[in-house]
Design a protein around this motif. Structure first.
Motif, PDB file in Angstrom:
ATOM      1  N   THR A 266       5.817 -15.322   1.842  1.00 53.03           N
ATOM      2  CA  THR A 266       3.899 -15.463   0.674  1.00 53.03           C
ATOM      3  C   THR A 266       5.229 -16.237  -0.354  1.00 53.03           C
ATOM      4  O   THR A 266       6.559 -15.982  -0.373  1.00 53.03           O
ATOM      5  CB  THR A 266       4.003 -14.184   0.599  1.00 53.03           C
ATOM      6  N   HIS A 267       4.608 -16.297  -1.354  1.00 50.55           N
ATOM      7  CA  HIS A 267       5.254 -16.809  -2.707  1.00 50.55           C
ATOM      8  C   HIS A 267       5.320 -16.272  -3.704  1.00 50.55           C
ATOM      9  O   HIS A 267       5.430 -16.197  -5.245  1.00 50.55           O
ATOM     10  CB  HIS A 267       4.901 -18.193  -3.238  1.00 50.55           C
ATOM     11  N   GLN A 268       5.005 -14.611  -3.373  1.00 50.26           N
ATOM     12  CA  GLN A 268       4.942 -13.855  -4.221  1.00 50.26           C
ATOM     13  C   GLN A 268       5.671 -12.604  -4.277  1.00 50.26           C
ATOM     14  O   GLN A 268       6.616 -12.264  -3.592  1.00 50.26           O
ATOM     15  CB  GLN A 268       3.144 -12.562  -3.736  1.00 50.26           C
ATOM     16  N   ARG A 269       6.132 -13.032  -5.620  1.00 48.73           N
ATOM     17  CA  ARG A 269       8.149 -12.399  -5.713  1.00 48.73           C
ATOM     18  C   ARG A 269       8.609 -11.258  -5.521  1.00 48.73           C
ATOM     19  O   ARG A 269       8.941 -10.452  -5.626  1.00 48.73           O
ATOM     20  CB  ARG A 269       8.333 -12.996  -6.802  1.00 48.73           C
ATOM     21  N   ASP A 270       6.988 -10.395  -6.536  1.00 55.17           N
ATOM     22  CA  ASP A 270       7.141  -9.266  -7.501  1.00 55.17           C
ATOM     23  C   ASP A 270       6.837  -7.994  -5.685  1.00 55.17           C
ATOM     24  O   ASP A 270       6.329  -8.358  -5.122  1.00 55.17           O
ATOM     25  CB  ASP A 270       6.013  -8.866  -8.392  1.00 55.17           C
ATOM     26  N   ASP A 271       7.618  -6.938  -5.763  1.00 55.62           N
ATOM     27  CA  ASP A 271       7.220  -6.081  -5.299  1.00 55.62           C
ATOM     28  C   ASP A 271       6.827  -4.775  -6.387  1.00 55.62           C
ATOM     29  O   ASP A 271       8.140  -4.480  -6.662  1.00 55.62           O
ATOM     30  CB  ASP A 271       8.435  -5.445  -4.175  1.00 55.62           C
ATOM     31  N   GLU A 272       6.117  -4.368  -5.559  1.00 52.59           N
ATOM     32  CA  GLU A 272       5.485  -3.277  -7.168  1.00 52.59           C
ATOM     33  C   GLU A 272       5.812  -2.145  -6.838  1.00 52.59           C
ATOM     34  O   GLU A 272       5.918  -0.592  -6.989  1.00 52.59           O
ATOM     35  CB  GLU A 272       3.847  -3.309  -7.332  1.00 52.59           C
ATOM     36  N   GLY A 273       6.296  -1.753  -5.416  1.00 52.37           N
ATOM     37  CA  GLY A 273       6.615  -0.434  -4.373  1.00 52.37           C
ATOM     38  C   GLY A 273       7.961  -0.133  -5.211  1.00 52.37           C
ATOM     39  O   GLY A 273       7.872   1.135  -5.223  1.00 52.37           O
ATOM     40  N   ILE A 274       8.320  -0.747  -5.682  1.00 53.04           N
ATOM     41  CA  ILE A 274       9.751  -0.203  -5.790  1.00 53.04           C
ATOM     42  C   ILE A 274      10.083   0.608  -6.941  1.00 53.04           C
ATOM     43  O   ILE A 274       9.632   0.307  -8.139  1.00 53.04           O
ATOM     44  CB  ILE A 274      10.587  -1.655  -6.116  1.00 53.04           C
TER      45      ILE A 274
END
Length: 775
Positions: free
Chosen positions: A254-262
């Protein structure tokens, strides 16, 4: 099935000079940041950083552990500078012994490692108050804001750190390539800028200033390089929450960089996922917290395996990462506080109870420097980046049009290409934790580049096995030979006289094939298999991978090239470093450390061996394919045997208790005196240095004591419990183990079986890691 992808024409040169990041004047290898990748000395630069907390490791071990990291392919060492570890008592700032920040940075410089101090002041790091000393938290102020009372304390701390690092910046030939401000602060861009300016005023200097960027963070525009992350598992989610979707997505291209879970347990839910890629057009995709493992909390004890970490790492490269940064790369042990224990805990308002001492993190290098299979998996990838990262970094990530329909799609093959106008690397990930992905029979690929004919591979469809993760080269130039494609992963190159040898790793379950541009091949010989000339290519099939699978080529220009295809297992024993006066390929089941010309092996066997290519003719050894194998003599050391004796059986398990957010809390100290099973461990005389006590146990929580001093602890997750005997004081060793209470809201991985509710030590053994110099 056939898979097709078209690499678009390059989108144009990246932005340059648009960010206020400048290196020191006159440095020979200036660092710059473009919108897509970093450069160093004018050449694309693909850093590999690994987190190692110096205050969580004895200073006497730092140098060897840093060398282990370097041998594992880490080029940049990152470390939190944990305020409470240095100034637990107000006004008494300690940089002595295991807190000697300057010495740690100097050791990095001595061994050619870059250094990134992550100076906080709030760092999280699963430490008490997120690293803020109690006396700061007790002040009448609002921490992590521009409150003047808070900033006054922070200013003094930054000045103390800057004094320790004075003269270690790039202007003075030092190792500091970046400074990280704060951590996981998502909604205070003005405060982040204030902290950067304060650090600069204190005297800290670096070409890069960074900040964590997950969770839809708001950063001051263009002032801080955003760094992302991604973990295979979490300890901070709910015990009964299952495998988080935020972890699952990291096994897709994927090209989504963010990890909203961290860090989602420490911020409002409403900010999760907001504006995840707002800076993607101005900054390269850089990471600082790809999970090298995962901590365990009391209520949730995730288990990660080497294949999980390998799949995460290689997938991120295929997604477009231009900086692989791991947290943690080396585990550690919390120091004993003078006033309190120093772990994250419910007692200080955090939603997770962590062990008092252990911060092993299931890292590639463990709490006591143990080598893990993860280290071998990541080293294989880092060898690839060491030789080919300058090619990969500028290449854009391209995804196929037929992609998984969602995170529950386990049937669509996951793959991507990093490519430019005429070459690239093909990435496949067919592994994820918990839910195995199926075999993909009849798989073939066609990749179209803007220049040249399409590249189709393999010569006949193959089955991509469940669990496979790999990178295959497309039109790779090797000293004048064009490797059109290979169904084997590039590892590294080595020089053998006037010949360049490319080492490749076969994929378990897929027969290796090599396709060479016929126009670059003068002559070719192969030890096995068949050679066919078809469509302008020389195709080598039926090659048996191993240490003798060396295909020798003379190019049309008169150059000499070798292609050595190792089997998958052997490739994971590969190192490259200076040995006997030259850069060489070394294969060994032992850990190999290269120390400015000296080579050392770390091994649990009495007679460790290693194979070398090319081997100097003056040293006699045994043939191992095209390599030469050497075996060290036995050193005569042995740890003997330890025994364990039950002194007191366990009582009833403590009643479950809950803390912040209603999560299960670790049992109070008093229960270890009243409800724990107690054992005495008897050790033989003269235990050699480097010996681990390995405990096979069941239960909920284990603690080890010498006298009344707690020396080690562990939350049960089904794994063995190691204690480094070099680290603990002499004296009788006692183990106390509590059983778990039925009904407690605690997640223990299924692999652990039903041992959580039964307190017991099944057996103990001594494992000596011998450190042997190669003459």
């Amino acid at each position: 099935m056939p898979h097709h992808l078209r690499v678009p024409a390059p989108s144009g040169p990246p932005l340059t000079g648009h960010l206020p990041f400048t290196d020191a004047p006159g440095v020979p290898d200036p660092i710059e940041v473009t919108s897509r990748y970093l450069t160093r000395g004018g050449r694309p630069w693909f850093p590999v950083s690994g987190e190692f907390h110096y205050t969580r490791c004895p200073a006497g071990e730092w140098e060897e552990e840093l060398l282990k990291m370097k041998s594992g392919g880490v080029t940049v060492v990152a470390s939190y500078v944990i305020w409470i570890h240095h100034e637990e008592i107000e006004g008494r700032v300690r940089f002595d012994g295991d807190r000697d920040l300057r010495r740690f940075a100097e050791l990095c410089a001595r061994h050619g490692l870059d250094f990134i101090p992550r100076i906080g002041p709030w760092v999280h790091a699963e430490v008490r108050n997120g690293g803020l000393p109690d006396w700061v938290s007790a002040r009448d102020c609002v921490p992590r804001t521009d409150d003047p009372v808070y900033l006054e304390a922070v200013g003094a701390w930054f000045e103390a750190v800057a004094e320790q690092l004075r003269g270690l910046d790039r202007a003075h030939g030092g190792p500091i390539v970046a400074v990280q401000i704060e951590n996981e602060l998502y909604d205070q861009p003005g405060h982040l800028l204030t902290l950067k300016r304060m650090a600069q005023k204190a005297g800290l200097s670096a070409p890069l200033w960074t900040s964590t960027a997950w969770g839809g963070v708001q950063l001051p525009p263009d002032e801080l390089l955003p760094l992302y992350g991604g973990y295979t598992e979490t300890f901070w989610t709910e015990a009964d929450g299952g495998w988080p979707d935020t972890c699952r997505k990291h096994f897709f291209f994927t090209h989504q960089r963010d990890d909203e879970g961290i860090g989602s347990d420490l911020r409002p839910v409403s900010v999760r996922g907001s504006a995840p890629d707002a800076s993607a057009d101005r900054f390269p995709w850089a990471t600082c917290e790809l999970g090298g493992g995962m901590a365990v909390s009391y209520h949730r004890r995730p288990r990660v395996d080497a294949a999980d970490i390998a799949a995460l790492g290689l997938t991120k490269i295929g997604c477009g990462s231009a900086w692989q940064g791991y947290y943690m790369f080396h585990g550690g042990t919390n120091p004993a506080g003078e006033l309190t224990s120093l772990q994250e805990a419910h007692a200080t308002g955090y939603p997770n109870d962590l062990p008092v001492l252990t911060y092993d993190f299931q890292a590639p290098l463990g709490e006591y420097g143990q080598y893990r299979a993860t280290y071998d998996e990541l080293r294989l990838q880092h060898l690839l980046l060491a030789d080919f990262g300058h090619l990969i970094a500028p290449m854009e990530s391209v995804l196929p049009s037929a992609r998984p329909l969602g995170q529950d799609d386990r049937d669509t093959l996951r793959w991507a290409v990093r490519g430019d106008s005429g070459s690239g690397f093909l990435f496949v990930n067919n592994h994820q934790p918990h839910e195995p992905l199926p075999d993909h029979a009849g798989t073939s690929f066609t990749v179209e580049f803007p220049e040249g004919d399409p590249v189709s591979l393999p010569s006949a469809p193959v089955t991509v096995p469940s669990g496979a993760t790999f990178c295959w080269p497309l039109r790779l130039d090797v000293a004048g030979l064009r490797l059109e494609w290979a169904t084997a992963q590039p590892v590294c190159t080595v020089q053998d006289g006037g010949r360049t040898v490319l080492v490749l790793a076969a994929v378990a379950g897929i027969a290796p094939e090599l396709a060479l541009d016929e126009g670059t091949v003068g002559s070719l010989s192969t030890p096995s298999g068949q050679v066919a000339h078809t469509g302008g290519r020389v195709l080598v099939t039926g090659l048996r991978p191993g240490t003798d699978a060396l295909v020798e080529v003379e190019t049309v220009a008169g150059g000499r090239v070798g292609l050595l295809v190792l089997d998958a297992a052997t490739a994971r024993t590969a190192y490259r470093g200076e040995m006997w006066g030259a850069e060489r390929l070394v294969l060994s089941d032992a850990g190999v450390v290269f120390d400015r010309g000296e080579v050392r092996l770390h091994s649990i066997v009495e007679r460790p061996s290693f194979a070398v290519f090319p081997a100097p003719p003056v040293r006699e050894g045994a043939p191992d394919g095209v390599l030469t194998r050497y075996t060290l003599p036995a050193d005569g050391t042995g740890a003997g045997e330890a025994s364990v004796t039950l002194l007191r059986p366990a009582g009833p398990a403590p009643e479950p208790a809950t803390g912040v957010q209603g999560r299960a809390s670790a049992p109070a100290d008093k229960y270890f005196d009243t409800a724990a099973a107690e054992y005495r461990v008897d050790l033989p005389d003269g235990v050699p240095p480097g010996t681990l006590l390995r405990i096979h146990w069941t239960g909920d929580v284990g603690r080890a004591y010498v006298g009344d001093t707690l020396v080690a602890d562990q939350f049960f997750s089904g794994r063995v419990w190691d204690i480094g005997l070099d680290r603990i004081p002499a004296g009788p060793l006692r183990l106390r183990v509590l059983p778990g209470c039925e009904g407690a809201d605690v997640y223990v991985p299924p692999e652990a079986g039903d041992g959580w509710g039964r307190a017991g030590v099944e057996r103990v053994e001594l494992v000596t890691v011998r450190r042997r110099a190669v003459e």
